[in-house]
Design an enzyme around this catalytic site. Sequence first.
Site, short mmCIF file in Angstrom:
data_model
loop_
_atom_site.label_atom_id
_atom_site.label_comp_id
_atom_site.label_asym_id
_atom_site.label_seq_id
_atom_site.Cartn_x
_atom_site.Cartn_y
_atom_site.Cartn_z
N SER A 51 33.66 -20.38 45.02
CA SER A 51 33.53 -19.41 44.13
C SER A 51 34.70 -18.61 43.53
CB SER A 51 32.29 -18.41 44.37
OG SER A 51 31.21 -19.40 44.57
N GLY A 52 35.73 -18.44 44.48
CA GLY A 52 36.61 -17.52 43.92
C GLY A 52 36.76 -16.58 45.20
N TRP A 55 40.37 -15.44 46.23
CA TRP A 55 40.90 -14.79 45.06
C TRP A 55 40.61 -13.18 45.30
CZ3 TRP A 55 39.91 -16.13 39.21
CH2 TRP A 55 40.99 -15.28 38.28
N HIS A 105 29.75 -16.63 53.64
CA HIS A 105 29.08 -17.48 52.60
C HIS A 105 27.64 -17.70 53.05
CE1 HIS A 105 32.77 -18.77 51.01
NE2 HIS A 105 33.17 -19.67 51.86
N ARG A 127 30.31 -18.03 40.34
CA ARG A 127 31.09 -19.05 39.32
C ARG A 127 30.38 -20.04 38.97
NH1 ARG A 127 36.32 -22.80 41.46
NH2 ARG A 127 37.25 -23.05 39.42
N TYR A 190 33.70 -15.09 38.17
CA TYR A 190 35.01 -15.89 38.18
C TYR A 190 35.77 -16.06 36.79
CZ TYR A 190 38.63 -19.82 39.03
OH TYR A 190 39.65 -20.37 39.17
N SER A 224 47.91 -11.05 42.54
CA SER A 224 46.82 -12.14 42.87
C SER A 224 46.73 -13.29 41.87
CB SER A 224 45.60 -11.31 42.97
OG SER A 224 45.27 -10.68 41.66
N ARG A 254 43.58 -25.23 44.42
CA ARG A 254 43.66 -26.51 43.89
C ARG A 254 44.10 -26.39 42.34
NH1 ARG A 254 40.39 -30.11 40.80
NH2 ARG A 254 39.02 -28.28 40.43
P1 A3P Z 1 39.59 -25.09 42.45
O1 A3P Z 1 39.38 -25.84 43.24
O2 A3P Z 1 38.51 -25.06 40.86
O3 A3P Z 1 40.92 -24.87 41.70
P2 A3P Z 1 37.02 -20.02 47.13
O4 A3P Z 1 38.13 -19.17 47.47
O5 A3P Z 1 35.56 -19.70 47.19
O6 A3P Z 1 36.93 -21.14 48.14
O7 A3P Z 1 37.28 -20.77 45.78
C1 A3P Z 1 38.35 -21.58 45.80
C2 A3P Z 1 38.48 -21.91 44.23
O8 A3P Z 1 39.14 -20.58 43.64
C3 A3P Z 1 39.53 -22.84 44.05
O9 A3P Z 1 38.90 -23.47 42.74
C4 A3P Z 1 40.86 -22.11 43.60
O10 A3P Z 1 41.83 -22.85 42.98
C5 A3P Z 1 40.15 -21.09 43.32
N1 A3P Z 1 41.22 -19.92 42.90
C6 A3P Z 1 41.77 -19.21 44.03
N2 A3P Z 1 42.71 -18.42 43.76
C7 A3P Z 1 42.65 -18.15 42.35
C8 A3P Z 1 43.40 -17.54 41.44
N3 A3P Z 1 44.20 -16.49 41.95
N4 A3P Z 1 43.16 -17.68 40.19
C9 A3P Z 1 42.33 -18.63 39.95
N5 A3P Z 1 41.53 -19.41 40.63
C10 A3P Z 1 41.56 -19.40 41.91
#
Ligand code: A3P
Length: 292
Positions: A51-52, A55, A105, A127, A190, A224, A254
Amino acid sequence: MLQDSVEMSEYFLFEGLRMPPILTNVETLCFAREEFLVRDDDVIILSYPRSGTHWIIEIIGLIYFNGDPTWIQTVPIFLRSPWIEDAHLQKDLVNQNGPRLMVSHLPVQLFPRSYFSCNAKVVYILRNPKDILTSLYHISRGFLCKKQPETFDEFLNRFMEGDMHYGSWFDHTLGWIKKRDMGSFLLIFYEELQRDPRASVEKICQFLGKKLKPEEIDLVIQNSSFSAMKENTMSDHFAIHSNLQKAIISPTLRKGVSGDWKNHFTVAQSEDFDRLFQEKMSSLDPGLFPWF
Ligand code: A3P
């Protein structure tokens, strides 16, 4: 303890939910719910996987240091903010003095009971579930313990049935959203964080009681960003955690975009998903979610 062998199964069942053996085990989950003491000065980041979460960990770490990236660039992300259900780190959290920053989680029913009678702060990131599903599908293809590759359609059906790590996204989200009025609970989307990072970062600062100057907020946003986090090796959780690096070959970050689901769902799949969403979330105000 977490099993040493990472040629482990993809999941184990705990109270009917799939749980990831690369992170947790039954003993740790039981301790988390029954005995883990959440304290009033804790800050907890809550989310369904993908979900981000990372981040938000990065943003809060930067807010703590007024935008200075030294801490986030020198301390692994899973030590900055350990998972409550991490079999390796739970004891360290228990023994940590002073205010703690931690992540989980866990769905409501598995969360530490002590939280529900204390004033800890929760930042809950939500998200679009179609993007979560898409993100999960891609990382699941990098799980070395996965016995059978799945097609996107098979994965989608499993997500819609709720047969995922940590259970159903719908149940997880409903469970937590219904708790949002119980005190110190901040809901962050997100998509809004992406659309207007300053507004979301300011909301988080205010929630944490941190006053940052405008130029410090700029630093939080810059340090960030997706590209800054990609460059920060301390933030690639899967690559630097000794167990996860043996079990997952996908990167933690990703694509970092909203709407990638449109590259994967057919029109019919999307319509089926929307129908299920409306049915499952009918008890909530549809205006709450910024996606549909
Ligand atoms: P995607 O796989 O769609 O790229 P979590 O941290 O909960 O595991 O979530 C991972 C998702 O958040 C991934 O999504 C990752 O790329 C995205 N993410 C992590 N940091 C980010 C940032 N700074 N900006 C945008 N998306 C981010």
